[in-house]
Design a protein around this motif. Structure first.
Motif, PDB file in Angstrom:
ATOM      1  N   THR A   1      46.164  44.357  28.164  1.00  0.00           N
ATOM      2  CA  THR A   1      46.404  45.532  27.827  1.00  0.00           C
ATOM      3  C   THR A   1      45.867  45.959  26.362  1.00  0.00           C
ATOM      4  N   LEU A   2      44.794  46.809  26.661  1.00  0.00           N
ATOM      5  CA  LEU A   2      43.995  47.236  25.400  1.00  0.00           C
ATOM      6  C   LEU A   2      44.369  48.586  24.894  1.00  0.00           C
ATOM      7  N   PRO A   3      45.247  48.436  23.682  1.00  0.00           N
ATOM      8  CA  PRO A   3      46.007  49.668  23.104  1.00  0.00           C
ATOM      9  C   PRO A   3      44.694  50.269  22.217  1.00  0.00           C
ATOM     10  N   LEU A   4      44.380  51.782  22.902  1.00  0.00           N
ATOM     11  CA  LEU A   4      43.446  52.552  22.312  1.00  0.00           C
ATOM     12  C   LEU A   4      43.921  53.824  21.747  1.00  0.00           C
ATOM     13  N   ALA A   5      43.129  54.694  20.965  1.00  0.00           N
ATOM     14  CA  ALA A   5      43.599  55.752  20.009  1.00  0.00           C
ATOM     15  C   ALA A   5      44.486  56.738  21.123  1.00  0.00           C
ATOM     16  N   ASN A   6      43.866  57.093  22.106  1.00  0.00           N
ATOM     17  CA  ASN A   6      44.580  58.078  22.964  1.00  0.00           C
ATOM     18  C   ASN A   6      45.523  57.576  24.029  1.00  0.00           C
ATOM     19  N   GLU A   7      44.826  56.314  24.687  1.00  0.00           N
ATOM     20  CA  GLU A   7      45.764  55.907  25.799  1.00  0.00           C
ATOM     21  C   GLU A   7      45.394  54.184  25.748  1.00  0.00           C
ATOM     22  N   SER A   8      46.304  53.439  26.485  1.00  0.00           N
ATOM     23  CA  SER A   8      46.028  52.128  26.552  1.00  0.00           C
ATOM     24  C   SER A   8      45.418  51.942  28.038  1.00  0.00           C
ATOM     25  N   ILE A   9      44.698  50.927  28.177  1.00  0.00           N
ATOM     26  CA  ILE A   9      44.034  50.268  29.517  1.00  0.00           C
ATOM     27  C   ILE A   9      44.358  49.160  29.964  1.00  0.00           C
ATOM     28  N   LYS A  10      44.204  48.683  31.086  1.00  0.00           N
ATOM     29  CA  LYS A  10      44.158  47.225  31.141  1.00  0.00           C
ATOM     30  C   LYS A  10      42.808  46.735  31.679  1.00  0.00           C
ATOM     31  N   LEU A  11      42.559  45.654  31.370  1.00  0.00           N
ATOM     32  CA  LEU A  11      41.334  44.801  31.450  1.00  0.00           C
ATOM     33  C   LEU A  11      41.501  43.564  31.878  1.00  0.00           C
ATOM     34  N   THR A  12      40.853  43.073  33.170  1.00  0.00           N
ATOM     35  CA  THR A  12      41.169  41.672  33.690  1.00  0.00           C
ATOM     36  C   THR A  12      39.482  41.166  33.721  1.00  0.00           C
ATOM     37  N   GLY A  13      39.795  39.787  33.404  1.00  0.00           N
ATOM     38  CA  GLY A  13      38.412  38.985  33.405  1.00  0.00           C
ATOM     39  C   GLY A  13      38.571  37.656  32.965  1.00  0.00           C
ATOM     40  N   CYS A  14      37.523  36.751  33.009  1.00  0.00           N
ATOM     41  CA  CYS A  14      37.681  35.270  32.493  1.00  0.00           C
ATOM     42  C   CYS A  14      36.294  34.859  32.105  1.00  0.00           C
ATOM     43  N   SER A  15      36.433  33.837  31.198  1.00  0.00           N
ATOM     44  CA  SER A  15      35.263  33.105  30.931  1.00  0.00           C
ATOM     45  C   SER A  15      34.669  31.933  31.764  1.00  0.00           C
TER      46      SER A  15
END
Ligand code: MN
Length: 387
Positions: A121-135
């Protein structure tokens, strides 16, 4: 609403192909170009006050994860840190995580995705978003990679980062609001809704990767996605066909090439070009074949050497409709080349296809059989004539 930058395949400090004869300031400009492109990305994110930056694989070049590349990446990341811009990095097939390399500590605005698929979960100034991925842990794509990706969150904006090839229909079942893809060097939107996008490399390093390169500036809500492609190439690679039907004498050819280089200089600024002369008459063809391509190249490069921005002639060849000076045995080889099907070629080249490096190159560069055969034929004829 969020606004972010999607980039991939920086390949910082990637060695350049086919430019061994470059020297001086021209060589310097070419060697600097991957770093210039990265600096443009950083500056853009700062100027536009973007919410975050995604780097989807191959930030470093596999064969050249140099200290300099890491230092330059680090420098850009720190600049972004100073403006509180988060950066999410995944490693791809070229800069896979378990390689041997001297690591820099990264600033705390940077998240490197682990080799196990992860959702943050990426907390941003206006809202939080979700981000999925891998290396990537190793140089190959994990089997059924997409299966390890969870269903998107319905309540929040959910973005996924994925390096490698996906089938749009399969990826669509996950319902991500945006799928940021990496691993291809050519930008392409593979699905409009929901958006699935390869942004391509921001700076190509080979004449096989032509055209203007860049990244996407993406504005995303649950209902809409708008994208803006921003050019970053410090040096452009171009393949240019030139109508040479008027060429009779050597100076005609030189003037024609010089005009072509000037037009490229005006249009693209620094350029590396591969010229193919077309429509040569019988007379023009005779003139062309009277001198080796290497000699033509040397003279033509001389003409451009004092001019800025740099236009470097990487290669020159000719398509002649007039009969070529080809021996019977040479013609037999060419006929055989053209008689083989794609399957037969793959049989003969099986060993090469099995090499990891080649497989990766084939994935990165959309090589088409027709162009390859044409280039092979030209090379073969040239070598025959040189002997
Ligand atoms: Mn790549």
């Amino acid at each position: 609403m969020v606004r972010f930058l999607h980039s991939s395949d920086l390949h910082l400090d990637r060695p350049f192909k086919g430019l061994s004869e470059l020297s001086g300031s021209a060589l310097q400009a070419v060697r600097q170009s991957t770093f210039s492109a990265w600096q443009k990305i950083v500056q853009y994110a700062i100027d536009e006050q973007l919410d975050f930056v995604l780097l989807v694989g191959d930030s470093y070049d596999g064969s050249m994860r140099s200290l300099r590349a890491q230092k330059e990446l680090q420098k850009g990341l720190q600049q972004l840190q100073a403006y509180n811009i988060p950066v999410i990095i995944s490693y791809g097939a070229s800069d896979y995580a378990e390689g041997e390399w001297a690591r820099f500590t990264l600033p705390d605005n940077v998240t490197v995705l682990p080799t196990k698929t992860t959702t943050l979960t990426l907390p941003l100034a206006n809202e939080s978003i979700k981000l999925t991925g891998c290396s990537y842990a190793h140089g190959e794509m994990p089997t059924a990679l997409l299966d390890t990706y969870p269903q998107a969150d319905k309540e929040m904006l959910h973005i996924a980062m994925l390096y490698g090839e996906v089938k749009p229909a399969e990826a669509a079942t996950k319902h991500y609001d945006y799928l940021a893809l990496g691993g291809r060097h050519q930008q392409v939107v593979i699905q409009e809704s929901p958006r699935m996008v390869y942004c391509g490399t921001p700076q190509s390093t080979s004449v096989t990767e032509v055209g203007n390169k860049g990244f996407y500036d993406v504005t995303l809500t649950k209902e809409s996605c708008s994208m803006h492609f921003v050019h970053t190439s410090a040096i452009l690679y171009v393949k240019q066909e030139v109508d040479a039907s008027e060429v009779r004498y050597a100076n005609d050819l030189m003037v024609l090439c010089h005009k072509t280089c000037n037009a490229l200089r005006d249009k693209y600024r620094a350029t590396i070009v591969q010229i193919t002369l077309t429509n040569l008459t019988a007379e023009g063809s005779k003139l062309w074949h009277s001198t080796k391509p290497a000699e033509w190249l040397a003279v033509l490069r001389d003409m451009e050497s004092e001019q800025l921005p740099l236009v470097w002639l990487a290669a020159i060849d000719a398509v002649t409709s007039a009969p070529r000076p080809v021996t019977n045995s040479a013609q037999q080889v060419i006929d055989t080349m053209h008689s083989w099907s794609a399957d037969e070629w793959q049989d003969v080249l099986a060993d090469i296809y099995q090499s990891g490096t080649v497989a990766r190159l084939m994935q990165e560069q959309a090589l088409d059989m027709h162009t390859l055969l044409h280039e092979a034929e030209q090379l073969f004829l040239r070598k025959m004539q040189e002997n």
